[in-house]
Scaffold this motif. Structure first.
Motif, PDB file in Angstrom:
ATOM      1  N   VAL A 125      23.843   7.122 -12.662  1.00  0.00           N
ATOM      2  CA  VAL A 125      22.549   6.888 -12.003  1.00  0.00           C
ATOM      3  C   VAL A 125      22.704   5.555 -11.266  1.00  0.00           C
ATOM      4  O   VAL A 125      23.020   4.536 -11.874  1.00  0.00           O
ATOM      5  N   ARG A 126      22.484   5.554  -9.940  1.00  0.00           N
ATOM      6  CA  ARG A 126      22.817   4.365  -9.142  1.00  0.00           C
ATOM      7  C   ARG A 126      21.595   3.507  -8.820  1.00  0.00           C
ATOM      8  O   ARG A 126      21.732   2.400  -8.340  1.00  0.00           O
ATOM      9  N   TRP A 127      20.381   4.025  -9.051  1.00  0.00           N
ATOM     10  CA  TRP A 127      19.205   3.213  -8.715  1.00  0.00           C
ATOM     11  C   TRP A 127      17.975   3.686  -9.475  1.00  0.00           C
ATOM     12  O   TRP A 127      17.899   4.835  -9.897  1.00  0.00           O
ATOM     13  N   ILE A 128      17.041   2.758  -9.674  1.00  0.00           N
ATOM     14  CA  ILE A 128      15.750   3.048 -10.318  1.00  0.00           C
ATOM     15  C   ILE A 128      14.649   2.404  -9.482  1.00  0.00           C
ATOM     16  O   ILE A 128      14.756   1.234  -9.107  1.00  0.00           O
ATOM     17  N   ILE A 129      13.597   3.171  -9.207  1.00  0.00           N
ATOM     18  CA  ILE A 129      12.407   2.602  -8.556  1.00  0.00           C
ATOM     19  C   ILE A 129      11.223   2.750  -9.504  1.00  0.00           C
ATOM     20  O   ILE A 129      11.033   3.820 -10.088  1.00  0.00           O
ATOM     21  N   HIS A 130      10.459   1.686  -9.673  1.00  0.00           N
ATOM     22  CA  HIS A 130       9.174   1.774 -10.391  1.00  0.00           C
ATOM     23  C   HIS A 130       8.067   1.793  -9.346  1.00  0.00           C
ATOM     24  O   HIS A 130       7.823   0.778  -8.690  1.00  0.00           O
ATOM     25  N   TYR A 131       7.436   2.953  -9.194  1.00  0.00           N
ATOM     26  CA  TYR A 131       6.352   3.092  -8.211  1.00  0.00           C
ATOM     27  C   TYR A 131       5.154   2.255  -8.639  1.00  0.00           C
ATOM     28  O   TYR A 131       4.373   1.797  -7.825  1.00  0.00           O
ATOM     29  N   ASN A 132       5.003   2.092  -9.958  1.00  0.00           N
ATOM     30  CA  ASN A 132       3.914   1.286 -10.533  1.00  0.00           C
ATOM     31  C   ASN A 132       4.483   0.306 -11.549  1.00  0.00           C
ATOM     32  O   ASN A 132       5.601   0.470 -12.017  1.00  0.00           O
ATOM     33  N   LEU A 133       3.671  -0.674 -11.893  1.00  0.00           N
ATOM     34  CA  LEU A 133       4.067  -1.667 -12.897  1.00  0.00           C
ATOM     35  C   LEU A 133       4.201  -1.005 -14.268  1.00  0.00           C
ATOM     36  O   LEU A 133       3.297  -0.287 -14.693  1.00  0.00           O
ATOM     37  N   PRO A 134       5.302  -1.215 -15.012  1.00  0.00           N
ATOM     38  CA  PRO A 134       5.401  -0.685 -16.382  1.00  0.00           C
ATOM     39  C   PRO A 134       4.475  -1.458 -17.328  1.00  0.00           C
ATOM     40  O   PRO A 134       4.013  -2.548 -16.994  1.00  0.00           O
ATOM     41  N   LYS A 135       4.258  -0.902 -18.531  1.00  0.00           N
ATOM     42  CA  LYS A 135       3.279  -1.511 -19.438  1.00  0.00           C
ATOM     43  C   LYS A 135       3.858  -2.663 -20.263  1.00  0.00           C
ATOM     44  O   LYS A 135       3.117  -3.418 -20.880  1.00  0.00           O
ATOM     45  N   SER A 136       5.193  -2.797 -20.304  1.00  0.00           N
ATOM     46  CA  SER A 136       5.788  -3.894 -21.064  1.00  0.00           C
ATOM     47  C   SER A 136       7.197  -4.155 -20.551  1.00  0.00           C
ATOM     48  O   SER A 136       7.805  -3.302 -19.901  1.00  0.00           O
ATOM     49  N   ILE A 137       7.710  -5.345 -20.883  1.00  0.00           N
ATOM     50  CA  ILE A 137       9.077  -5.683 -20.474  1.00  0.00           C
ATOM     51  C   ILE A 137      10.077  -4.777 -21.192  1.00  0.00           C
ATOM     52  O   ILE A 137      11.086  -4.382 -20.622  1.00  0.00           O
ATOM     53  N   GLU A 138       9.784  -4.412 -22.468  1.00  0.00           N
ATOM     54  CA  GLU A 138      10.704  -3.501 -23.176  1.00  0.00           C
ATOM     55  C   GLU A 138      10.852  -2.188 -22.422  1.00  0.00           C
ATOM     56  O   GLU A 138      11.956  -1.697 -22.222  1.00  0.00           O
ATOM     57  N   SER A 139       9.696  -1.600 -22.020  1.00  0.00           N
ATOM     58  CA  SER A 139       9.746  -0.315 -21.287  1.00  0.00           C
ATOM     59  C   SER A 139      10.531  -0.479 -19.992  1.00  0.00           C
ATOM     60  O   SER A 139      11.400   0.320 -19.665  1.00  0.00           O
TER      61      SER A 139
ATOM     62  N   GLN B 221       0.857  -1.187   0.000  1.00  0.00           N
ATOM     63  CA  GLN B 221       0.000   0.000   0.000  1.00  0.00           C
ATOM     64  C   GLN B 221       0.898   1.243   0.000  1.00  0.00           C
ATOM     65  O   GLN B 221       2.102   1.153   0.231  1.00  0.00           O
ATOM     66  N   GLN B 222       0.260   2.412  -0.203  1.00  0.00           N
ATOM     67  CA  GLN B 222       1.040   3.649  -0.323  1.00  0.00           C
ATOM     68  C   GLN B 222       1.968   3.892   0.871  1.00  0.00           C
ATOM     69  O   GLN B 222       3.126   4.265   0.708  1.00  0.00           O
ATOM     70  N   LYS B 223       1.439   3.655   2.088  1.00  0.00           N
ATOM     71  CA  LYS B 223       2.228   3.869   3.318  1.00  0.00           C
ATOM     72  C   LYS B 223       3.517   3.043   3.286  1.00  0.00           C
ATOM     73  O   LYS B 223       4.600   3.509   3.610  1.00  0.00           O
ATOM     74  N   ASP B 224       3.342   1.754   2.897  1.00  0.00           N
ATOM     75  CA  ASP B 224       4.497   0.841   2.867  1.00  0.00           C
ATOM     76  C   ASP B 224       5.481   1.241   1.778  1.00  0.00           C
ATOM     77  O   ASP B 224       6.694   1.133   1.946  1.00  0.00           O
ATOM     78  N   LYS B 225       4.946   1.705   0.648  1.00  0.00           N
ATOM     79  CA  LYS B 225       5.819   2.153  -0.443  1.00  0.00           C
ATOM     80  C   LYS B 225       6.673   3.320   0.037  1.00  0.00           C
ATOM     81  O   LYS B 225       7.882   3.360  -0.180  1.00  0.00           O
ATOM     82  N   THR B 226       6.015   4.286   0.711  1.00  0.00           N
ATOM     83  CA  THR B 226       6.732   5.476   1.201  1.00  0.00           C
ATOM     84  C   THR B 226       7.860   5.068   2.133  1.00  0.00           C
ATOM     85  O   THR B 226       9.002   5.517   1.981  1.00  0.00           O
ATOM     86  N   ARG B 227       7.553   4.198   3.094  1.00  0.00           N
ATOM     87  CA  ARG B 227       8.570   3.765   4.065  1.00  0.00           C
ATOM     88  C   ARG B 227       9.733   3.067   3.351  1.00  0.00           C
ATOM     89  O   ARG B 227      10.906   3.344   3.606  1.00  0.00           O
TER      90      ARG B 227
END
Length: 605
Positions: A295-309, A209-215
């Protein structure tokens, strides 16, 4: 070739495939290059451009991408320019004059501008080669389709003798075929580098959930102090709320999405490139023009639309080859929203299938790197050890017979069925379509009736992820057995499957707290032996000063990796400084004196 590599780019040796690609281009042959982001694609056309007579024309989809490439080349003492709408008329007049005088080795240009210039500037200059960067944009099967790219076939008609090089970091088999057809490449040699980026750790968090994502995000950034990264969000409003949350916590963050004015987008991008902010919260509109190596890290807050993306976005981390972390949050809500977008798109079937494959990646119990590589047609025969599944391995069993039953059913239908029909055959379903097609007469009909349908779904997903079959989405999503699948089908190799466990992944608060303590989320970053940490920080300060003086990003002066090597080897002569990987003749002459003085001063202290 090696002399040019060392003099201009500062490297003593080529990466895999680069030398073969360059030789193919020098022989004036059409070439298709598939290399992961950070794999060294640019050198493949930049180096032959320096060795060939005339000017290389590089077609690039974004002004920011051109700007970045041109600045990097100029920083290496190479005559490169960009012809695009950001130039004023005087700049364009001077640029044309330099082209006509043969002074420019690489000219970057947008596809729209190129189509205009085929009848003007390009007609009057000697062209060494055409390089089509981000070539997946030409294909409707690609994840970033741009209609203006489809008109590039004109190059073959108007300049039949000039070799064409198409380059991309993300293209599956169908997209590759389409690129060759659309550009009318003549008997092209196709080079496919490994898509593996072992320096990227892969992790998925499900059901947060959003709370857990933030933490989790705050803990993650805390572990990456002073290291910059990107947080990709599905919506514009989410980029703004996440950035606001970070700034409230004292983290330097900015926002980037298509709803902002071009000035605001440029400012966000420049602040990030020049290390004035640590984090960019962005939609997928951000990144293609970013060649920032640290750039040392990437976070996806949501699921991307394809594996290519997804692959292209995580590829923006660790381009210098150093350890970098990626984290993907995945929830049912994302899936529902993305399914709605895909259904309403012009290519509903393809987009839904691509989303389905992304969902399978997020839900898998199999080494995540193997899934990514299999998607791009590359087989890895071992687990990577650098993803969350490998770090917490699931229980496995010998599932050879289960796999053989499924593959046998695919083979006996002439590989003309999708997953739903396959399960119907294996379960012995007597529905009308099965009977009409005579599938109830097959030897494998009802061979898997002892396994529940939802377990078959799970096993087929594992088989797909292990690379035993692939889905041809240009043929009604029919299943096609791969070479690896043939080996299992004919008993030459066993197939290990994961034991299905049905409990839902939604840990309680207490479980989560305990898990957060126990889990080793982040692998140890790469170290450089006897690196002098104080010297590294001093070198970083000097690099920033030099970059600001020239109004260019710091990583264009020298990459993080090169700074780490300097802090380890601690050269005290200009010659030794020039021998460090990533420092060519031009940079040695330009920066050597100041860096050597600083090293001597720090070592003395």
């Amino acid at each position: 070739m090696f002399q040019t590599l060392k003099n201009y780019f500062g490297y003593a040796s080529f990466r895999p495939l680069q030398q073969d690609i360059i030789q193919n281009i020098l022989a004036k042959k059409d070439t298709l290059v598939l290399m992961p982001t950070g794999g060294g694609k640019s050198i493949c056309y930049q180096l032959p451009a320096l060795l060939m007579e005339g000017t290389a024309i590089v077609v690039s989809p974004l002004i920011s991408l051109m700007k970045d490439q041109v600045e990097s080349l100029q920083a290496n003492g190479i005559a490169a320019r960009a012809l695009n709408s950001s130039n004023n008329e005087t700049e364009n007049i001077n640029l044309r004059r330099e082209c006509l005088q043969g002074k420019i080795k690489l000219l970057y240009i947008s596809p729209e501008r190129l189509l205009i210039e085929t009848n003007f500037l390009l007609r009057d200059i000697q062209i060494s080669l055409f390089a089509i960067d981000e070539a997946h944009c030409i294909s409707q099967w690609g994840h970033d389709f741009r209609p203006e790219y489809t008109q590039l076939k004109v190059l073959r008609n108007q300049f039949p003798e000039v070799p064409i090089v198409a380059l991309t970091a993300t293209a599956d088999k169908i997209t590759r075929k389409d690129i060759v057809q659309q550009l009318d490449l003549k008997d092209p040699k196709i080079f496919i580098s490994s898509f593996d980026r072992p320096n990227l750790s892969l992790e998925v968090k499900r059901g947060y959930q959003q709370k857990d994502k933030t933490r989790t995000i705050l803990e993650f950034i805390e572990k990456h102090k002073n290291e910059c990264g990107i947080i990709y969000c599905m919506s514009r409003s989410k980029t703004e709320s996440v950035a606001a949350m970070l700034m409230k916590q004292g983290i330097r963050a900015t926002v980037y999405h298509a709803g902002l004015s071009s000035e605001m987008r440029d400012k966000a991008q420049n602040d990030f490139i020049n290390d004035r902010v640590q984090v960019v919260c962005a939609t997928i509109a951000f990144g293609m023009g970013i060649d920032k190596s640290n750039v040392r890290w990437i976070i996806h807050y949501n699921l991307p639309k394809s594996i290519e993306s997804f692959y292209q976005e995580i590829g923006r981390a660790g381009r210098d080859g150093m350890e970098s972390d990626t984290l993907l949050f995945y929830s049912l809500g994302d899936l529902v929203m993305l399914s709605k977008f895909a259904t309403e798109s012009n290519q509903q079937e393809i987009n839904l299938e691509k989303l389905h494959r992304m969902q399978q990646y997020a839900e898998s119990d199999i080494c995540r790197r193997r899934i990514l590589l299999n998607y791009f047609g590359e087989t890895m025969d071992h687990d990577c050890g650098n993803c969350d599944v490998c770090r917490n391995p699931p229980e496995r069993f010998d599932g050879t017979i289960i796999v053989q039953k499924a593959l046998s059913a695919i083979a006996r239908t002439g590989q003309q069925i999708g997953t739903r029909m396959l399960i119907d055959i294996l379960k012995g379903s007597a529905n009308q379509e099965v009977i009409d097609k005579g599938y109830d007469k097959l030897k494998t009909y009802a061979a898997g009736r002892d396994i529940p349908a939802r377990d078959w779904q799970d096993y087929l997903l594992q088989m797909l992820n292990l690379g035993y079959f692939e889905i041809a989405y240009n043929e009604n999503n029919h299943l096609k057995i791969t070479e690896s699948g043939q080996k299992v089908l004919f008993g030459k190799e066993p197939a290990m499957l994961v034991v299905i466990k049905r409990e839902e992944f939604v840990p309680t608060k207490e479980k989560r707290k305990k898990k957060a303590k126990e889990e080793v989320l982040f692998p140890t970053p790469v170290t450089f032996g006897n690196e002098n940490k104080d010297l590294f920080e001093e070198l970083r300060t000097l690099r920033k000063k030099l970059a600001d003086q020239q109004a260019i990003p710091a990583y264009i002066v020298l990459s993080d990796k090169t700074l780490h090597l300097i802090a380890t080897q601690q050269p005290t002569t200009i010659e030794a400084f020039g021998n460090i990987n990533g420092i060519g003749e031009y940079k040695k002459e330009k920066y050597g004196k100041e860096f050597i003085e600083l090293i001597k001063k720090v070592l003395k202290e």
